[in-house]
Design a protein around this motif. Sequence first.
Motif, PDB file in Angstrom:
ATOM      1  N   SER A 166       1.165   5.318   0.078  1.00 39.73           N
ATOM      2  CA  SER A 166       0.465   6.477   0.713  1.00 39.73           C
ATOM      3  C   SER A 166       1.135   7.834   0.085  1.00 39.73           C
ATOM      4  O   SER A 166       2.205   7.829  -0.302  1.00 39.73           O
ATOM      5  CB  SER A 166       0.905   6.536   2.267  1.00 39.73           C
ATOM      6  OG  SER A 166       0.371   5.367   2.679  1.00 39.73           O
ATOM      7  N   TYR A 177      -4.347   6.675  -0.999  1.00 35.12           N
ATOM      8  CA  TYR A 177      -3.591   5.537  -1.123  1.00 35.12           C
ATOM      9  C   TYR A 177      -3.836   4.719  -2.194  1.00 35.12           C
ATOM     10  O   TYR A 177      -4.759   5.154  -3.272  1.00 35.12           O
ATOM     11  CB  TYR A 177      -4.314   4.723   0.092  1.00 35.12           C
ATOM     12  CG  TYR A 177      -4.187   5.610   1.535  1.00 35.12           C
ATOM     13  CD1 TYR A 177      -5.247   5.970   2.112  1.00 35.12           C
ATOM     14  CD2 TYR A 177      -2.914   5.603   2.267  1.00 35.12           C
ATOM     15  CE1 TYR A 177      -5.406   6.662   3.177  1.00 35.12           C
ATOM     16  CE2 TYR A 177      -2.957   6.289   3.423  1.00 35.12           C
ATOM     17  CZ  TYR A 177      -4.268   6.565   3.831  1.00 35.12           C
ATOM     18  OH  TYR A 177      -4.006   7.339   4.933  1.00 35.12           O
ATOM     19  N   ARG A 236       0.895  -1.153  -0.097  1.00 36.29           N
ATOM     20  CA  ARG A 236       0.167  -0.079  -0.001  1.00 36.29           C
ATOM     21  C   ARG A 236       0.887   1.124   0.020  1.00 36.29           C
ATOM     22  O   ARG A 236       1.818   1.419   1.101  1.00 36.29           O
ATOM     23  CB  ARG A 236      -1.012  -0.227   1.162  1.00 36.29           C
ATOM     24  CG  ARG A 236      -1.931   1.254   1.199  1.00 36.29           C
ATOM     25  CD  ARG A 236      -3.052   1.272   2.394  1.00 36.29           C
ATOM     26  NE  ARG A 236      -2.432   1.868   3.509  1.00 36.29           N
ATOM     27  CZ  ARG A 236      -3.140   2.382   4.382  1.00 36.29           C
ATOM     28  NH1 ARG A 236      -4.356   2.561   4.313  1.00 36.29           N
ATOM     29  NH2 ARG A 236      -2.330   3.077   5.430  1.00 36.29           N
TER      30      ARG A 236
END
Length: 116
Positions: free
Chosen positions: A21, A79, A19
């Motif tokens: 950011s 995200y 993930r």
Amino acid sequence: QVQLVVSGGGLVQPGGSLRLSCVTSGFSLDDYQITWIRQAPGKKRELLAVLTSGNYASYVDLVKGRFTISRNDAENSVYLQMNSLKPADTAVYYCAGRRGADWNDWGQGTQVTVSS
């Protein structure tokens, strides 16, 4: 002052997840579109996903069903959840923002390497 700070890249095995950011400041996500873009060595930049100011997400076919763009207004963050990663996803990933027609505001990029 508009800023976008990218984090979350790294080394992951094929089939794995990461993930990314993009922490933003200096503007409201209600006023900006945010995109994730990547560039692999020797290749052109690829726009992957766009999140509109109204929180509508769209994707290129290459990542549809595998990547998800989302935002958290409380954290001023956007995200990119990346699943089922492939070696072909190896690239530097950037987030960028725009109020108008051009992606004028960029984060610094983060390296994603998919390899066993």
